[in-house]
Design an enzyme around this catalytic site. Structure first.
Site, PDB file in Angstrom:
ATOM      1  CG  HIS A 270      -1.808   1.177   1.303  1.00  0.00           C
ATOM      2  ND1 HIS A 270      -3.169   1.044   1.368  1.00  0.00           N
ATOM      3  CD2 HIS A 270      -1.561   2.510   1.296  1.00  0.00           C
ATOM      4  CE1 HIS A 270      -3.726   2.257   1.388  1.00  0.00           C
ATOM      5  NE2 HIS A 270      -2.765   3.157   1.357  1.00  0.00           N
TER       6      HIS A 270
ATOM      7  CG  ASP B 216      -8.823  -1.696  -1.829  1.00  0.00           C
ATOM      8  OD1 ASP B 216      -8.880  -2.428  -0.819  1.00  0.00           O
ATOM      9  OD2 ASP B 216      -8.235  -0.597  -1.836  1.00  0.00           O
TER      10      ASP B 216
ATOM     11  CG  HIS C  67      -4.585   0.516  -3.587  1.00  0.00           C
ATOM     12  ND1 HIS C  67      -3.389   1.051  -3.219  1.00  0.00           N
ATOM     13  CD2 HIS C  67      -5.109  -0.065  -2.479  1.00  0.00           C
ATOM     14  CE1 HIS C  67      -3.186   0.800  -1.941  1.00  0.00           C
ATOM     15  NE2 HIS C  67      -4.210   0.125  -1.459  1.00  0.00           N
TER      16      HIS C  67
HETATM   17  O1  DOR Z   1      -9.811   2.566   1.607  1.00  0.00           O
HETATM   18  C1  DOR Z   1      -9.253   1.623   2.136  1.00  0.00           C
HETATM   19  N1  DOR Z   1      -9.928   0.759   2.904  1.00  0.00           N
HETATM   20  N2  DOR Z   1      -7.932   1.478   2.001  1.00  0.00           N
HETATM   21  C2  DOR Z   1      -7.238   0.604   2.722  1.00  0.00           C
HETATM   22  O2  DOR Z   1      -6.036   0.606   2.631  1.00  0.00           O
HETATM   23  C3  DOR Z   1      -7.910  -0.291   3.660  1.00  0.00           C
HETATM   24  C4  DOR Z   1      -9.321  -0.441   3.344  1.00  0.00           C
HETATM   25  C5  DOR Z   1     -10.137  -1.023   4.485  1.00  0.00           C
HETATM   26  O3  DOR Z   1      -9.699  -2.050   5.011  1.00  0.00           O
HETATM   27  O4  DOR Z   1     -11.182  -0.490   4.802  1.00  0.00           O
HETATM   28 ZN    ZN Z   2      -7.087  -2.639   0.385  1.00  0.00          ZN
END
Ligand code: DOR
Ligand code: ZN
Length: 385
Positions: A144, A271, A198
């Site tokens: 990330h 994601d 991402h």
């Molecule tokens: O937007 C996100 N949600 N980015 C992340 O890195 C984690 C993810 C989450 O687990 O909710």
């Molecule tokens: Zn993620």
């Protein structure tokens, strides 16, 4: 392509989602593997890779073994033998666990910037150690890539109540650029296989293009929200538009499509990161980052195909072919999905199987939906699921 009862059906290999957050253990009120397995099948997915930012986080061998047992139980209850792999979370206090779990995980997830769950590697010493161990053990590192220091400095500039759109300014393009630059530098030093999660900016694409040109083992993923939403969408979506990395301007969206066309971007990861509607309605600062996506990724890609933005070959590359190569997965001829290219349907919150019951794409009319998913030879009629 087959013509059947006036339908234009196309058969694709079972889809692989290399990036999901199915929330077990600890956050089952947001999602669990019973609801998520159904959502996966409805999206045409037969294989998923799940992330370690759970409660507790998957940063020890014990946590990993316990998580697997819980998932197997939930999948059994669902009656859906979804194929899955788990990421192990890098944590500076548990680096010695990495060698123990070799062979049990698809890769090591490194949060270079803080996100949901709070896992973060914000010091260079630990980063070097992780990339080195991973290279020695021939394990893949998935990053990330947002630079924690940059995020913190930016956050200081915008204290007090803020609109949701400030998210894209705090977590700016430079934060992504700096982290990707650093990660690729570590690949040059140690030879680690690197998967950049991402990818959302043209700056990252330029760095990755250069790394690939040099022959480095660097691979890139993008997401449906970075392809099909942009920073103008805060207006309508409010907290539902908040995710990490954040939405970018339309120019970046175009760069992502070009990155797919030129082969720089390898995969799409949904994601899928559900939070409840109540949570997403909270003010900026309290609203958690993340959006669901596994049920809408494929129809979004097919809508882009109808608009001549992507080819069928691009879609197969993104949704299964490249992931098999990068992660060394065998072909599963018993997994496939039939897509009705001409089926036009609106995304509707109430028709979704994800436990959170909303989508940032609600209301969009999309052409090209999966109608049958076959997993391990078992056929799921998606009209009846
Ligand atoms: O937007 C996100 N949600 N980015 C992340 O890195 C984690 C993810 C989450 O687990 O909710
Ligand atoms: Zn993620």
């Amino acid at each position: 392509m087959m013509e059947l009862e006036n339908k234009q059906l196309i058969k694709l290999p079972g889809l692989i989602d290399p990036h999901v957050h199915f929330r077990t253990p600890g956050w089952e009120y947001k999602e669990n593997w019973k609801t998520a397995a159904k959502a996966s099948i409805k999206g045409g997915y037969t294989t998923v890779f799940d992330m370690p930012n759970t409660i507790p986080p998957t940063v020890t061998e014990i946590a990993l073994v316990e998580k697997k047992a819980l998932i197997d139980k939930q999948l059994k209850e669902a009656g859906i033998p979804l194929r899955y792999y788990l990421y192990f979370g890098a944590d500076k206090y548990h680096l010695n666990e990495i060698k123990k779990i070799k062979g049990q995980v698809i890769g090591i997830k490194v949060f270079m910037g803080c996100s949901t769950g709070g896992l973060v590697i914000d010091d260079d010493e630990s980063l070097h150690a992780i990339f080195k161990i991973a290279a020695e053990e021939n394990m893949l590192v998935a990053v990330h890539a947002e630079d924690e220091q940059r995020l913190k400095e930016n956050a200081k500039k915008f204290e007090g109540p803020q609109p949701y759109s400030i998210h894209s300014k705090i977590r700016d393009e430079s934060a992504a650029f700096l982290a990707v630059e650093k990660a690729i530098h570590l690949v040059r030093l140690y030879g680690t296989r690197l998967y950049i999660l991402h990818v959302s900016t043209h700056q990252e694409i330029d760095l990755i293009a250069q790394a690939k040109k040099e022959g480095l083992p660097v691979f890139a993923e993008t997401t449906p929200h970075h392809l099909f939403l942009n920073n103008l969408d805060y207006q309508n979506l409010q907290g539902k538009a908040v995710m990490n990395p954040p939405l970018r301007s339309p120019e970046h969206q175009m760069a992502l499509f070009s990155g797919i066309k030129s082969g720089i971007i390898d995969t799409i990861g949904s994601d899928h990161a559900p939070h409840t509607l109540e949570e997403k309605a909270k003010a900026y600062g309290d609203c958690p980052s993340g959006v669901p996506g596994i049920e809408t990724t494929l129809p979004l890609l097919f809508e882009a195909y109808h608009q001549n933005l992507l080819s069928l070959d691009n879609i197969v590359d993104l949704t299964s072919r490249r992931a098999k190569t990068i992660f060394n997965l065998a072909d599963c001829p018993d997994d496939y999905v039939l897509v009705d290219l001409s089926l036009a349907k609106k995304v509707e919150d109430k028709l979704l199987s994800t436990k959170c019951q909303w989508s940032p794409f609600a209301g969009r009319l999309l052409r090209g939906w999966p109608v049958t998913t076959v997993l391990k030879g078992h056929m799921y009629d998606l009209n009846k699921l």
